[in-house]
Design an enzyme around this catalytic site. Structure first.
Site, PDB file in Angstrom:
ATOM      1  N   SER A   1       0.835  -1.210   0.000  1.00 52.15           N
ATOM      2  CA  SER A   1       0.000   0.000   0.000  1.00 52.15           C
ATOM      3  C   SER A   1       0.859   1.244   0.000  1.00 52.15           C
ATOM      4  O   SER A   1       0.423   2.303  -0.432  1.00 52.15           O
ATOM      5  CB  SER A   1      -0.849   0.061   1.270  1.00 52.15           C
ATOM      6  OG  SER A   1      -1.705  -1.013   1.344  1.00 52.15           O
TER       7      SER A   1
ATOM      8  N   HIS B   1      -2.244  -3.477  -6.756  1.00 49.78           N
ATOM      9  CA  HIS B   1      -2.773  -3.065  -5.455  1.00 49.78           C
ATOM     10  C   HIS B   1      -4.284  -3.284  -5.359  1.00 49.78           C
ATOM     11  O   HIS B   1      -5.062  -2.531  -5.949  1.00 49.78           O
ATOM     12  CB  HIS B   1      -2.409  -1.587  -5.214  1.00 49.78           C
ATOM     13  CG  HIS B   1      -2.782  -1.084  -3.868  1.00 49.78           C
ATOM     14  ND1 HIS B   1      -3.328   0.156  -3.635  1.00 49.78           N
ATOM     15  CD2 HIS B   1      -2.703  -1.674  -2.646  1.00 49.78           C
ATOM     16  CE1 HIS B   1      -3.551   0.309  -2.345  1.00 49.78           C
ATOM     17  NE2 HIS B   1      -3.189  -0.787  -1.727  1.00 49.78           N
TER      18      HIS B   1
ATOM     19  N   GLU C   1      -5.215  -1.163  -8.555  1.00 43.49           N
ATOM     20  CA  GLU C   1      -4.274  -0.191  -9.128  1.00 43.49           C
ATOM     21  C   GLU C   1      -3.069  -0.970  -9.670  1.00 43.49           C
ATOM     22  O   GLU C   1      -2.448  -1.740  -8.932  1.00 43.49           O
ATOM     23  CB  GLU C   1      -3.809   0.803  -8.053  1.00 43.49           C
ATOM     24  CG  GLU C   1      -4.919   1.704  -7.547  1.00 43.49           C
ATOM     25  CD  GLU C   1      -4.481   2.638  -6.414  1.00 43.49           C
ATOM     26  OE1 GLU C   1      -5.029   3.730  -6.309  1.00 43.49           O
ATOM     27  OE2 GLU C   1      -3.584   2.263  -5.616  1.00 43.49           O
TER      28      GLU C   1
ATOM     29  N   ASN D   1      -4.928   6.163  -2.064  1.00 44.84           N
ATOM     30  CA  ASN D   1      -4.428   6.528  -0.739  1.00 44.84           C
ATOM     31  C   ASN D   1      -3.825   7.927  -0.697  1.00 44.84           C
ATOM     32  O   ASN D   1      -3.597   8.482   0.371  1.00 44.84           O
ATOM     33  CB  ASN D   1      -3.413   5.492  -0.234  1.00 44.84           C
ATOM     34  CG  ASN D   1      -4.122   4.263   0.316  1.00 44.84           C
ATOM     35  OD1 ASN D   1      -5.277   4.335   0.732  1.00 44.84           O
ATOM     36  ND2 ASN D   1      -3.441   3.132   0.284  1.00 44.84           N
TER      37      ASN D   1
HETATM   38  N1  LIG Z   1      -5.367  -4.694   4.845  1.00 48.56           N
HETATM   39  C1  LIG Z   1      -5.594  -3.811   3.902  1.00 48.56           C
HETATM   40  O1  LIG Z   1      -6.592  -3.074   3.938  1.00 48.56           O
HETATM   41  C2  LIG Z   1      -4.664  -3.696   2.740  1.00 48.56           C
HETATM   42  C3  LIG Z   1      -5.132  -3.154   1.538  1.00 48.56           C
HETATM   43  C4  LIG Z   1      -4.285  -3.108   0.423  1.00 48.56           C
HETATM   44  C5  LIG Z   1      -2.980  -3.571   0.555  1.00 48.56           C
HETATM   45  N2  LIG Z   1      -2.536  -4.087   1.749  1.00 48.56           N
HETATM   46  C6  LIG Z   1      -1.160  -4.586   1.785  1.00 48.56           C
HETATM   47  O2  LIG Z   1      -1.210  -6.006   1.658  1.00 48.56           O
HETATM   48  C7  LIG Z   1      -0.142  -6.617   2.388  1.00 48.56           C
HETATM   49  C8  LIG Z   1      -0.710  -7.598   3.386  1.00 48.56           C
HETATM   50  O3  LIG Z   1      -1.624  -6.936   4.234  1.00 48.56           O
HETATM   51  P1  LIG Z   1      -2.686  -7.736   5.111  1.00 48.56           P
HETATM   52  O4  LIG Z   1      -3.631  -6.730   5.648  1.00 48.56           O
HETATM   53  O5  LIG Z   1      -3.201  -8.909   4.366  1.00 48.56           O
HETATM   54  O6  LIG Z   1      -1.741  -8.237   6.301  1.00 48.56           O
HETATM   55  P2  LIG Z   1      -1.959  -9.459   7.297  1.00 48.56           P
HETATM   56  O7  LIG Z   1      -1.174  -9.147   8.502  1.00 48.56           O
HETATM   57  O8  LIG Z   1      -3.415  -9.793   7.413  1.00 48.56           O
HETATM   58  O9  LIG Z   1      -1.269 -10.694   6.514  1.00 48.56           O
HETATM   59  C9  LIG Z   1       0.095 -10.765   6.242  1.00 48.56           C
HETATM   60  C10 LIG Z   1       0.479 -12.235   6.237  1.00 48.56           C
HETATM   61  O10 LIG Z   1       1.802 -12.351   5.743  1.00 48.56           O
HETATM   62  C11 LIG Z   1       2.468 -13.357   6.498  1.00 48.56           C
HETATM   63  N3  LIG Z   1       3.901 -13.101   6.382  1.00 48.56           N
HETATM   64  C12 LIG Z   1       4.625 -12.114   6.951  1.00 48.56           C
HETATM   65  N4  LIG Z   1       5.900 -12.180   6.537  1.00 48.56           N
HETATM   66  C13 LIG Z   1       5.981 -13.244   5.685  1.00 48.56           C
HETATM   67  C14 LIG Z   1       7.019 -13.776   4.895  1.00 48.56           C
HETATM   68  N5  LIG Z   1       8.262 -13.276   4.924  1.00 48.56           N
HETATM   69  N6  LIG Z   1       6.741 -14.850   4.128  1.00 48.56           N
HETATM   70  C15 LIG Z   1       5.492 -15.367   4.096  1.00 48.56           C
HETATM   71  N7  LIG Z   1       4.463 -14.885   4.812  1.00 48.56           N
HETATM   72  C16 LIG Z   1       4.709 -13.827   5.588  1.00 48.56           C
HETATM   73  C17 LIG Z   1       1.925 -13.224   7.899  1.00 48.56           C
HETATM   74  O11 LIG Z   1       2.075 -14.452   8.616  1.00 48.56           O
HETATM   75  C18 LIG Z   1       0.466 -12.865   7.625  1.00 48.56           C
HETATM   76  O12 LIG Z   1      -0.359 -14.019   7.608  1.00 48.56           O
HETATM   77  C19 LIG Z   1       0.644  -5.457   2.993  1.00 48.56           C
HETATM   78  O13 LIG Z   1       1.689  -5.124   2.127  1.00 48.56           O
HETATM   79  C20 LIG Z   1      -0.389  -4.335   3.062  1.00 48.56           C
HETATM   80  O14 LIG Z   1       0.195  -3.081   3.064  1.00 48.56           O
HETATM   81  C21 LIG Z   1      -3.351  -4.173   2.831  1.00 48.56           C
END
Ligand SMILES: NC(=O)c1ccc[n+]([C@@H]2O[C@H](COP(=O)([O-])OP(=O)(O)OC[C@H]3O[C@@H](n4cnc5c(N)ncnc54)[C@H](O)[C@@H]3O)[C@@H](O)[C@H]2O)c1
Length: 395
Positions: A126, A147, A159, A197
């Site tokens: 993000s 994204h 995106e 964002n």
């Molecule tokens: N939550 C949102 O609203 C949102 C929206 C768009 C983008 N994002 C982006 O998406 C990504 C994930 O966000 P999320 O909300 O799903 O997070 P989350 O915490 O729900 O999930 C992340 C997962 O990644 C795993 N993880 C961490 N490091 C790891 C690694 N090295 N190898 C394998 N697995 C690993 C964790 O165990 C966890 O299950 C981030 O980059 C975030 O910025 C989030």
């Protein structure tokens, strides 16, 4: 790039909120999918959540009977990412792991040693620069941002964010593929916050500013933005829903990424909510109190006041959208599409601004700028230019 076909194997790494949703989208579109996470419990949770979500889709008639089981069978859930070999035959791997540059770079570097030359590596980041994530790769031309919005199976917008190193064919092919997943794609430049964002910052920032100054309370601002403005959620209830930890990090990263441009300055109010652990709905307390039996504050339903609040936030939002055009973050059409499909705005901001009249928007900003003398209210040079020339940005 033969592997990136609509029937190719798609890898997703990180089985949290986003990764499991993205895996579901790809599986529903007919792909075989490999979904992995460093944490075995996250994988189990993702499998359960996906099974439930797909069953619900069938129950509601959004998918044909039996297709939930068939879709789930296309997803291979793997525990631990030590087994990167599972991604060897992927045409596309999307990472949705923790939002940390070192972790994302390390993951892509290891992935490059197993995937084929044709494999596209996509990040769902993000707030991190796509160029920095691809910068550690041998072939940064195959790395781009894809994204999704939360929840990925529901929110239509994606995106597509090529970095300066991404090849044009990788960007085009990936966009075509994601389009085939029935998503609405927009092209965004690799700049802080991409489109949504960045352009949405004033929805939160200006609402908080008006609250901090005591112009209106949170309930009244939320009421005004919904009832008078037509937004689906008010800024305070939306921030409570997103979580102040998450929202504050995005605000701060856009602020830092924009070299501390005062327009994006985070608020002390939100910082204090984070300090206090009042993270919103998830912690039971944010701007609002979510404790059982708590009485929500009543808004002052004064339409004239409501209109003033909406006018001020809208002027800031339209200015931000026009400035994103100036800085070539995206086309005016894609910016309008992004705000309606990514955050459910009732209208595209540029179209909305033109409907109100861009000279009126400019005038509102100049009044604020004159009154406060603060740079956050400076009108975009492009807004001045199109008002001067009587031009439309959407023609
Ligand atoms: N939550 C949102 O609203 C949102 C929206 C768009 C983008 N994002 C982006 O998406 C990504 C994930 O966000 P999320 O909300 O799903 O997070 P989350 O915490 O729900 O999930 C992340 C997962 O990644 C795993 N993880 C961490 N490091 C790891 C690694 N090295 N190898 C394998 N697995 C690993 C964790 O165990 C966890 O299950 C981030 O980059 C975030 O910025 C989030």
């Amino acid at each position: 790039m033969p592997a990136l076909g609509t029937d190719g194997l798609v890898g997703v790494i990180g089985a949290g909120a986003m990764g499991s949703g993205i895996a579901q989208v790809a599986a529903v579109a007919g792909h075989q999918v490999v979904l992995a996470d460093a944490d075995a419990t996250a994988v189990a949770r993702a499998r359960d959540a996906m099974a439930k979500a797909l069953a619900r889709d069938v129950e509601k008639g959004r998918m044909p009977a039996g297709s939930d089981v068939a879709t789930l069978a296309r997803v291979r859930f793997t525990e631990g990412v030590g087994e990167l070999a599972a991604f060897r035959d992927c045409g596309l791997v999307v990472e949705a792991i923790v939002e940390r540059l070192d972790a994302k770079r390390a993951l892509f570097t290891s992935l490059e040693s197993v995937v084929t030359n044709d494999c596209v590596l996509a990040t769902n980041t993000s707030s991190l620069p796509v160029a920095a994530i691809g910068g550690g790769c041998r072939r940064p031309d195959r790395v781009l941002g894809v994204h999704f919005f939360n929840p990925a199976p529901v929110m239509p917008l994606v995106e597509i964010v090529p970095s300066l190193a991404t090849s044009a064919s990788v960007a085009t092919l990936t966009r075509t593929l994601v389009d085939s997943w029935k998503k609405t794609t927009v092209m965004a430049s690799d700049t802080p916050g991409f489109i949504v964002n960045r352009v949405a910052r004033p929805y939160y920032g200006e609402a908080i500013r008006m609250y901090e100054e005591g112009i209106a309370d949170i309930a009244t601002i939320d009421w005004a933005m919904k009832t008078v403005g037509g937004f689906r959620m008010g800024p305070f209830e939306l921030m409570d829903f997103i979580g102040h930890d998450v929202n504050f990090v995005v605000t701060r990263s856009v602020f830092e990424g924009m070299s501390f441009d005062p327009r994006y300055r985070p608020s002390v109010t939100q910082q204090r909510l984070v300090d206090a652990g009042w993270l919103g709905r998830k912690s039971g307390r944010g701007f609002y109190d979510y404790a059982q039996g708590a009485t929500p504050p009543a808004p002052t339903e004064d339409r004239a006041l409501g209109q003033r609040l909406v006018d001020r936030v809208l002027a800031m939002l339209v200015n931000e959208a026009v400035d994103a055009v100036l800085m070539r973050v995206a086309s005016p059409q894609d910016i309008d599409l992004a705000m309606t499909k990514g955050v459910n705005y009732p209208k595209g901001l540029i179209a909305w601004g033109q409907e109100i009249g861009l000279p009126i928007i400019l005038d509102r900003l100049e009044v604020l700028y004159g009154e406060y003398g603060e740079d956050r209210y400076r009108p975009s040079a492009l807004l001045r230019r199109i008002v001067r020339d009587g031009r439309s940005l959407l023609a």
